[in-house]
Design a protein around this motif. Structure first.
Motif, PDB file in Angstrom:
ATOM      1  N   ILE A  70      10.178  51.416 -30.000  1.00 15.60           N
ATOM      2  CA  ILE A  70       9.441  52.134 -31.043  1.00 15.60           C
ATOM      3  C   ILE A  70       9.914  53.575 -31.156  1.00 15.60           C
ATOM      4  O   ILE A  70      10.032  54.126 -32.262  1.00 15.60           O
ATOM      5  N   SER A  84      11.593  53.834 -34.961  1.00 14.61           N
ATOM      6  CA  SER A  84      10.492  54.092 -35.893  1.00 14.61           C
ATOM      7  C   SER A  84      10.061  55.548 -35.791  1.00 14.61           C
ATOM      8  O   SER A  84      10.480  56.280 -34.888  1.00 14.61           O
ATOM      9  N   TRP A 118       6.884  56.292 -35.443  1.00 20.04           N
ATOM     10  CA  TRP A 118       5.509  56.163 -34.950  1.00 20.04           C
ATOM     11  C   TRP A 118       5.224  57.153 -33.826  1.00 20.04           C
ATOM     12  O   TRP A 118       4.090  57.477 -33.554  1.00 20.04           O
TER      13      TRP A 118
END
Length: 405
Positions: free
Chosen positions: A114, A118, A120
């Motif tokens: 992640i 990403s 995030w």
């Protein structure tokens, strides 16, 4: 020297030390156990973490800062995976937390992916004072939550272990806890308190550099068999830090010759006093270690004596039982022989038979005494109090003495 140049020097110094510590520990273990291999991998992950974060703040654009920042957070994810498993294997608890091991591994790998692929966790970057800072997203809460959970869990394991081991074994735990405390304390100061006070993360990299203290103390505890007392180590750290600060003050922030002479004299006096303090602390620690070794030696000797005493009691019990069996048969046949059950005896034979009978009674009493001693020492004897006649008791004692005579 500006702050950027200082960061560059410190970054590559910490990276070099991390790699050297990992190689030192790995080379010291000829068997290449999992704990030493994991420590070497942990040292590499710290080096990569410091390198990527340094590239983040020195990036030439916000886009490259975001890329380096995501790689830095990904390397931290790998660091905490290795950090967890190193401590689990170091404490020999790998079989106790099988399900948690899988959760930590999968969770760390997930955060690693992640972090890289990403937004995030890292969603952007901003520039301040000619260096970049990262803008974190809501996923950073889970990231830091995992880091805090693993840190607290490992700390609890070491505290539990610390309470159940001998004083000499506690030194390794003390060194680990000291390194962990310095690392956590530095991160609280530079990554939490100062950003709240100043409103920026200008000095956050110092918190990252403090990981070298954790690696250094842990490596020393793994490799060295004879460890310095923790007071000596702590005193040395304080002296080194104060000396570094005084040297920086002397050569960087002092301009006049008179002030340099005064501060140089202060530094010299401080070093002399520190040397005396170090010697006194080291002497006290050595005396304490000698007392601990003597106490442990006495404890081992006491355990051996108890073991020998238990063996002696068992021998007495077995020997007395083995003696009673043939003595009982001898007494029975001698009694029948004396009473004439096998025919009349001449006076001489009867006299000898009675002497043999008396001797068997003495041997039987001796075996009974041995059995009583073994039962008393093993704690199996139960005292039963009852009323008796003093006259009869005295008569029985006299009869026993007659038999022995």
């Amino acid at each position: 020297m500006d702050l950027g140049s200082l960061y560059q020097v410190l970054s590559f110094t910490v990276i070099a030390l991390s790699l050297w510590l990992g190689a030192w520990v790995f080379d010291s273990d000829k068997k290449a156990t999992k704990s030493t291999r994991l420590f070497a991998l942990m040292a590499v992950s710290v080096a990569v973490w410091i390198l990527f974060y340094h590239f983040t703040i020195t990036a030439d654009s916000s886009e490259s800062a975001v890329i380096w920042g995501r790689l830095a957070y990904a390397s931290v994810s790998l660091f905490y995976i290795v950090f967890y498993f190193f401590n689990i294997y170091f404490l020999e608890l790998q079989k106790k937390f099988k399900h948690l091991n899988k959760v930590v591994f999968l969770g760390g790998v997930l955060l690693f992916l992640i972090s890289i692929f990403s937004s995030w966790i890292v969603k952007g970057a901003y520039i301040e004072d000619a260096s970049f800072g990262l803008i974190l997203s809501q996923g950073s809460v889970f990231f830091y939550g995992m880091a805090v959970f693993i840190s607290i869990f490992v700390l609890a394991l070491y505290i539990k272990k610390y309470l159940t081991i001998t004083d000499s074994e506690k030194k390794k735990i003390q060194y680990f806890l000291l390194g962990l405390f310095i690392w956590v304390f530095a991160n609280i100061i530079f990554n939490m308190i100062l950003p709240l006070i100043r409103g920026d993360v200008k000095y956050a990299e110092f918190g990252n550099y403090s990981a070298i203290f954790f690696l250094g103390f842990t490596a020393y505890a793994i490799v060295k068999r004879e460890l310095f007392d923790i007071k000596v180590a702590l005193t040395s750290i304080v002296v080194v830090l104060i000396t570094i600060l005084l040297i920086i003050e002397l050569f960087i922030f002092t301009d006049t010759l008179i002030m340099r002479v005064l501060k140089g004299a202060t530094l010299l006096v401080f070093l002399l006093l520190s040397l005396a303090l170090f010697r006194a602390t080291n002497k006290e620690a050595k005396q304490k270690d000698e007392l601990i070794h003597l106490a442990e030696h006495l404890e081992r000797a006491n355990r051996e004596l108890k073991k020998l005493d238990h063996t002696k009691s068992e021998f007495l019990s077995i020997a007395s039982h083995q003696l009673r069996t043939p003595l009982t048969a001898m007494r029975g046949y001698l009694s029948m022989l004396i009473q004439g059950d096998f025919g009349p005896l001449s006076p001489k034979v009867k006299e000898v038979s009675q002497e043999i009978y008396q001797a068997s009674l003495r041997l039987l009493k001796l075996s009974n005494d041995l059995l009583n001693v073994s039962q008393i020492e093993s704690g199996k004897t139960t005292l039963v109090y009852e009323k008796t006649s003093i006259e009869e008791l005295a008569k029985s004692v006299i009869d026993e003495i007659k038999i022995e005579a």
